[in-house]
Design a protein around this motif. Sequence first.
Motif, PDB file in Angstrom:
ATOM      1  N   ASP A 265     -58.773   2.143  -8.674  1.00 47.61           N
ATOM      2  CA  ASP A 265     -59.178   3.242  -9.182  1.00 47.61           C
ATOM      3  C   ASP A 265     -59.288   4.310  -8.113  1.00 47.61           C
ATOM      4  OD1 ASP A 265     -61.059   5.002 -10.163  1.00 47.61           O
ATOM      5  OD2 ASP A 265     -62.543   3.692 -10.862  1.00 47.61           O
TER       6      ASP A 265
ATOM      7  N   LEU B 189     -55.969   3.309 -11.759  1.00 52.55           N
ATOM      8  CA  LEU B 189     -56.796   4.216 -12.784  1.00 52.55           C
ATOM      9  C   LEU B 189     -57.378   5.279 -12.131  1.00 52.55           C
ATOM     10  CD1 LEU B 189     -58.590   4.324 -15.423  1.00 52.55           C
ATOM     11  CD2 LEU B 189     -60.100   2.807 -14.026  1.00 52.55           C
TER      12      LEU B 189
ATOM     13  N   HIS C 260     -59.482   8.665 -12.924  1.00 56.60           N
ATOM     14  CA  HIS C 260     -60.634   9.452 -13.559  1.00 56.60           C
ATOM     15  C   HIS C 260     -60.548  10.834 -13.141  1.00 56.60           C
ATOM     16  CE1 HIS C 260     -62.278   5.526 -14.614  1.00 56.60           C
ATOM     17  NE2 HIS C 260     -62.812   5.981 -15.752  1.00 56.60           N
TER      18      HIS C 260
ATOM     19  N   GLU D  29     -64.536  14.463 -16.847  1.00 54.42           N
ATOM     20  CA  GLU D  29     -64.937  13.098 -17.534  1.00 54.42           C
ATOM     21  C   GLU D  29     -66.338  13.392 -18.358  1.00 54.42           C
ATOM     22  OE1 GLU D  29     -64.924   9.309 -18.500  1.00 54.42           O
ATOM     23  OE2 GLU D  29     -63.365   9.830 -17.236  1.00 54.42           O
TER      24      GLU D  29
ATOM     25  N   THR E  79     -52.960   5.124 -15.341  1.00 58.08           N
ATOM     26  CA  THR E  79     -54.005   5.098 -16.782  1.00 58.08           C
ATOM     27  C   THR E  79     -54.748   6.565 -16.064  1.00 58.08           C
ATOM     28  OG1 THR E  79     -54.081   3.105 -17.695  1.00 58.08           O
ATOM     29  CG2 THR E  79     -55.802   4.268 -18.268  1.00 58.08           C
ATOM     30  N   TYR E  80     -54.811   7.542 -16.987  1.00 55.31           N
ATOM     31  CA  TYR E  80     -55.589   8.747 -16.916  1.00 55.31           C
ATOM     32  C   TYR E  80     -56.902   8.618 -17.741  1.00 55.31           C
ATOM     33  CZ  TYR E  80     -57.392  13.242 -17.441  1.00 55.31           C
ATOM     34  OH  TYR E  80     -58.144  14.550 -17.596  1.00 55.31           O
ATOM     35  N   ALA E  81     -58.017   8.984 -17.264  1.00 57.99           N
ATOM     36  CA  ALA E  81     -59.231   9.108 -17.996  1.00 57.99           C
ATOM     37  C   ALA E  81     -59.855  10.401 -17.766  1.00 57.99           C
ATOM     38  CB  ALA E  81     -60.272   8.136 -17.644  1.00 57.99           C
TER      39      ALA E  81
ATOM     40  N   HIS F 165     -50.968   6.605 -19.204  1.00 55.96           N
ATOM     41  CA  HIS F 165     -51.586   5.731 -20.447  1.00 55.96           C
ATOM     42  C   HIS F 165     -52.854   6.643 -20.175  1.00 55.96           C
ATOM     43  CE1 HIS F 165     -48.999   2.347 -20.760  1.00 55.96           C
ATOM     44  NE2 HIS F 165     -49.022   2.401 -19.539  1.00 55.96           N
TER      45      HIS F 165
ATOM     46  N   THR G 166     -56.949   6.588 -21.263  1.00 60.39           N
ATOM     47  CA  THR G 166     -58.123   6.138 -22.041  1.00 60.39           C
ATOM     48  C   THR G 166     -59.275   7.163 -22.641  1.00 60.39           C
ATOM     49  OG1 THR G 166     -58.486   4.649 -20.046  1.00 60.39           O
ATOM     50  CG2 THR G 166     -60.498   5.136 -21.242  1.00 60.39           C
TER      51      THR G 166
ATOM     52  N   GLY H 226     -62.552   7.804 -24.141  1.00 68.06           N
ATOM     53  CA  GLY H 226     -63.941   7.168 -24.339  1.00 68.06           C
ATOM     54  C   GLY H 226     -64.867   7.645 -25.464  1.00 68.06           C
TER      55      GLY H 226
ATOM     56  N   TYR I 169     -60.127   5.272 -34.295  1.00 65.31           N
ATOM     57  CA  TYR I 169     -59.375   4.241 -33.618  1.00 65.31           C
ATOM     58  C   TYR I 169     -58.115   3.725 -34.373  1.00 65.31           C
ATOM     59  CZ  TYR I 169     -58.419  -0.666 -31.890  1.00 65.31           C
ATOM     60  OH  TYR I 169     -57.964  -1.696 -31.322  1.00 65.31           O
TER      61      TYR I 169
END
Length: 177
Positions: free
Chosen positions: A55, A96, A98, A103, A126-128, A149, A151, A153, A166
Amino acid sequence: MQIGGGITSHNARGWLDAGASHVIVTSWVFREALIDWERLKQLSAAIGKEHLVLDLSCRRRGADYFVVTDRWQRFTEVLISPENLKRLSVLCAEFLVHAVDVEGLCRGIDKELVLRLSEWSPIPATYAGGARSLVDLEEVTKLGQGRIHLTIGSELDIFGGTGVRYEDVIAFNRQLL
């Protein structure tokens, strides 16, 4: 399933044995605002890099992004850069990331960070952060050249959100295959 939060070299194997495919680690491999390379190497060797997600949640400072730890409150001296991502990639399977500045706000993604990750990351990332609609999923796919990718939330309907269904995410991903 991937699991994160409180992961150390002492408990990571237990989570994998219990069924997780990967463990996600952040603060435990950072000390004194720097990467503790010995801890990271120890963890990677103990479980295999193929089971480790690092992360690298970050905040912007000026034109650069720096990794933040301790519930995203403490800046480290670790810059998100091509050199650092390359060096870290030999010890983990995925990043990962964020985008802490956006966020949870559901106001859109940090496009600049997505672009940098797509250009610089030698392994899957993976980007969030900030995703609010299918447009953001399309944007990350385009800017990330299919290598990043996303995420989603709090805007996802299964989490009580109203911005993204979804079923629509599943349909989008199936059309990419």
